[in-house]
Structures are given as structure tokens and as C-alpha cells.
Motif scaffolding. Structure first.
Motif, short mmCIF file in Angstrom:
data_model
loop_
_atom_site.label_atom_id
_atom_site.label_comp_id
_atom_site.label_asym_id
_atom_site.label_seq_id
_atom_site.Cartn_x
_atom_site.Cartn_y
_atom_site.Cartn_z
N LYS A 1 27.38 -15.77 58.29
CA LYS A 1 28.75 -16.10 57.90
C LYS A 1 28.80 -17.56 57.45
N GLY A 2 29.36 -17.81 56.29
CA GLY A 2 29.50 -19.18 55.81
C GLY A 2 30.68 -19.88 56.45
N GLY A 3 30.72 -21.21 56.32
CA GLY A 3 31.86 -21.97 56.78
C GLY A 3 31.97 -22.17 58.27
N VAL A 4 30.84 -22.01 59.00
CA VAL A 4 30.89 -22.18 60.46
C VAL A 4 30.42 -23.57 60.89
N GLY A 5 30.04 -24.41 59.92
CA GLY A 5 29.68 -25.79 60.24
C GLY A 5 28.20 -26.03 60.45
N LYS A 6 27.34 -25.18 59.86
CA LYS A 6 25.90 -25.37 60.02
C LYS A 6 25.44 -26.73 59.52
N THR A 7 25.88 -27.11 58.32
CA THR A 7 25.40 -28.36 57.73
C THR A 7 25.85 -29.57 58.54
N THR A 8 27.09 -29.56 58.97
CA THR A 8 27.60 -30.68 59.78
C THR A 8 26.78 -30.85 61.05
N LEU A 9 26.53 -29.75 61.74
CA LEU A 9 25.74 -29.82 62.97
C LEU A 9 24.30 -30.24 62.69
N ALA A 10 23.71 -29.69 61.63
CA ALA A 10 22.33 -30.03 61.29
C ALA A 10 22.18 -31.53 61.00
N LEU A 11 23.07 -32.06 60.19
CA LEU A 11 23.01 -33.48 59.85
C LEU A 11 23.21 -34.36 61.08
N HIS A 12 24.16 -34.00 61.90
CA HIS A 12 24.47 -34.84 63.06
C HIS A 12 23.40 -34.75 64.15
N LEU A 13 22.80 -33.57 64.33
CA LEU A 13 21.67 -33.49 65.26
C LEU A 13 20.49 -34.31 64.76
N ALA A 14 20.19 -34.19 63.47
CA ALA A 14 19.09 -34.99 62.90
C ALA A 14 19.37 -36.48 63.07
N GLY A 15 20.61 -36.88 62.80
CA GLY A 15 20.96 -38.29 62.93
C GLY A 15 20.90 -38.77 64.36
N PRO B 1 20.76 -22.90 49.24
CA PRO B 1 20.78 -23.16 47.80
C PRO B 1 21.95 -24.03 47.34
N GLN B 2 23.03 -24.08 48.12
CA GLN B 2 24.16 -24.95 47.76
C GLN B 2 23.79 -26.42 47.86
N GLY B 3 22.79 -26.75 48.69
CA GLY B 3 22.27 -28.11 48.76
C GLY B 3 23.23 -29.14 49.34
N SER B 4 24.06 -28.76 50.28
CA SER B 4 25.06 -29.69 50.82
C SER B 4 24.42 -30.86 51.57
N ALA B 5 23.34 -30.59 52.31
CA ALA B 5 22.67 -31.67 53.03
C ALA B 5 22.01 -32.65 52.06
N LEU B 6 21.44 -32.13 50.98
CA LEU B 6 20.88 -33.00 49.95
C LEU B 6 21.97 -33.85 49.30
N ASP B 7 23.13 -33.24 49.05
CA ASP B 7 24.26 -33.99 48.49
C ASP B 7 24.67 -35.12 49.42
N TRP B 8 24.74 -34.82 50.71
CA TRP B 8 25.09 -35.85 51.71
C TRP B 8 24.09 -36.99 51.67
N SER B 9 22.80 -36.65 51.61
CA SER B 9 21.75 -37.67 51.59
C SER B 9 21.86 -38.56 50.35
N GLN B 10 22.17 -37.94 49.21
CA GLN B 10 22.32 -38.72 47.97
C GLN B 10 23.56 -39.62 48.03
N GLN B 11 24.63 -39.09 48.63
CA GLN B 11 25.83 -39.91 48.80
C GLN B 11 25.54 -41.09 49.71
N ARG B 12 24.77 -40.87 50.75
CA ARG B 12 24.40 -41.95 51.67
C ARG B 12 23.59 -43.02 50.94
N ALA B 13 22.66 -42.57 50.11
CA ALA B 13 21.84 -43.53 49.36
C ALA B 13 22.69 -44.38 48.43
N ARG B 14 23.71 -43.77 47.82
CA ARG B 14 24.60 -44.53 46.93
C ARG B 14 25.47 -45.52 47.69
#
Length: 217
Positions: A9-23, A39-52
Motif C-alpha cells: 500500500k502506498g502513502g504509509v510513510g516508507k520513505t520518511t521512515l527510511a530517510l530518518h532511520l538512515a539519518g 521507481p518514483q525515486g523520492s529518496a533520491l529527490d530528497w538527497s538532491q534537494q539536500r545537496a542543493r
């Protein structure tokens, strides 16, 4: 340790939890790589935003949205203390590959009956993966919980008797997580004293304790 956050199921917060656990683990001087298998690449987008925004990289983010993940993740794990996989929704081949790569699967669910029903398909995939990986561990994690709501309590009580069990730590519905997603930062960087930062820290500790005490699966 390879931890995969998965739910069909999408929209359950996987990316948010993954990024915050890694951090959180990176902030404790662990070598961490996050694999973006969505394939949506949300974590990669976050990483690129952080770099900017500030150019300071806490952990590596690698895009591996392919069904060879179970062969490639162990190679990355040789140079890391923790691998965190941000998994895809509704892609069976990629989901199976992530399951075969993981030591521990975290299944984020929101406090609603629908999320509980939707997880049945995910649990079937976990059972299938255990044919090949008998030691594969799995836990539910309650995410986006409203403070002291009846439905959150009822969901936790329902999952308490479930297999797999639910983690003791719950993650609230916090505005700071949305701010973090947009800014390429973490909740602990935006407000180190926030409830969100404390919840993520507690979640990371609980997961490490499970592994260290060998109480899995």
C-alpha cells in the motif's frame, strides 16, 4: 544489517521512515547507505534537494529499483554498518527482491482498519520469502498516529496479537516530517528537541536492540 521498509500500500510513510532511520544511524557515526528501490525515486529527490540546500551528506543514497536488488545489496553491505531499503509499492518482482535482500522487514501501517487489511498481501510475500530466507524477520511499525486517538490504540491492540508483532515505538503525525521532505533535512536537524526527533531515535534504538539481543524473527 539490512532493513527494508515495505508495504504494497502506498502513502504509509516508507520513505520518511527510511530517510530518518538512515539519518539517525548516520548521526551515531554508523556507516549507512540508503537504497531507493522505489521507481518514483523520492529518496533520491530528497538527497538532491539536500545537496542543493547545504551540500552536507550524512549518508549515501543509491537508486536500485530493479529485481536484482537481492544480489546487489549484500555487496553494498560490505562497506556499511546499516543498509536501509526504501521499497516500492505494488511491484511484485522488485518487492520479492527486496525481501530476499533484507535481514529485517519493517511494515509501516497507519492507524486504520484499511491499512491492516491491506497488509495481508504483504504478509503473504513475507511468508513466501521465508521459504528461501527462514531467518527473515518482520515487524509492523505504527506510523502517522494521531495523539491519543482511539483508532491508533485499537490498531496497536489488534497488531499486538499479530504475527509479525508490532514494534513498541510509534511515530506520530508531525508537520516537521513534511518540512523535512521538502527541504532535504531531517526532523532532528529542524528541531532536535521535537517529539518527532525523539520518536525516530527511539525507533532506531528499538530496532538495534532487537538485532543485538537476537530476538528476531
Amino acid at each position: 544489517m539490512i532493513v527494508a521498509l515495505l508495504n504494497q500500500k502506498g502513502g504509509v510513510g516508507k520513505t520518511t521512515l527510511a530517510l530518518h532511520l538512515a539519518g539517525e544511524w548516520a548521526g551515531r557515526r554508523k556507516r549507512v547507505t540508503l537504497i531507493d528501490a522505489d521507481p518514483q525515486g523520492s529518496a533520491l529527490d530528497w538527497s538532491q534537494q539536500r545537496a542543493r540546500e547545504n551540500g552536507v551528506r550524512l549518508f549515501g543514497v543509491v537508486g536500485l529499483a530493479r529485481d536484482t536488488l537481492h544480489r546487489e545489496a549484500p555487496e553494498l553491505a560490505r562497506d556499511a554498518d546499516h543498509i536501509v531499503i526504501d521499497g516500492p509499492p505494488r511491484i511484485a518482482g522488485l518487492m520479492r527482491s527486496a525481501l530476499l535482500a533484507a535481514d529485517l522487514v519493517l511494515i509501516p501501517v497507519q492507524p486504520s482498519p484499511f491499512d491492516g487489511w491491506a497488509s495481508a498481501e504483504m504478509l503473504a510475500l513475507v511468508a513466501e520469502a521465508r521459504i528461501y530466507r527462514p531467518a527473515l524477520a518482520a515487524r509492523f511499525v505504527l506510523n502517522r498516529c494521531g495523539a491519543r486517538t482511539i483508532i491508533a490504540r485499537e490498531t496497536a491492540e489488534t497488531l499486538a496479537d499479530h504475527d509479525p508483532p508490532v514494534l513498541a515505538t510509534t511515530i506520530g503525525q508531525r508537520v516537521v516530517f513534511a518540512d523535512a521532505a521538502q527541504s532535504g533535512r531531517l526532523a532532528s536537524e529542524i528541531d532536535p528537541d521535537s517529539q518527532a526527533a525523539r520518536e525516530i531515535a527511539a525507533l532506531a534504538v528499538e530496532i538495534e536492540r532487537l538485532v543485538t539481543e537476537r530476538t528476531l524473527p
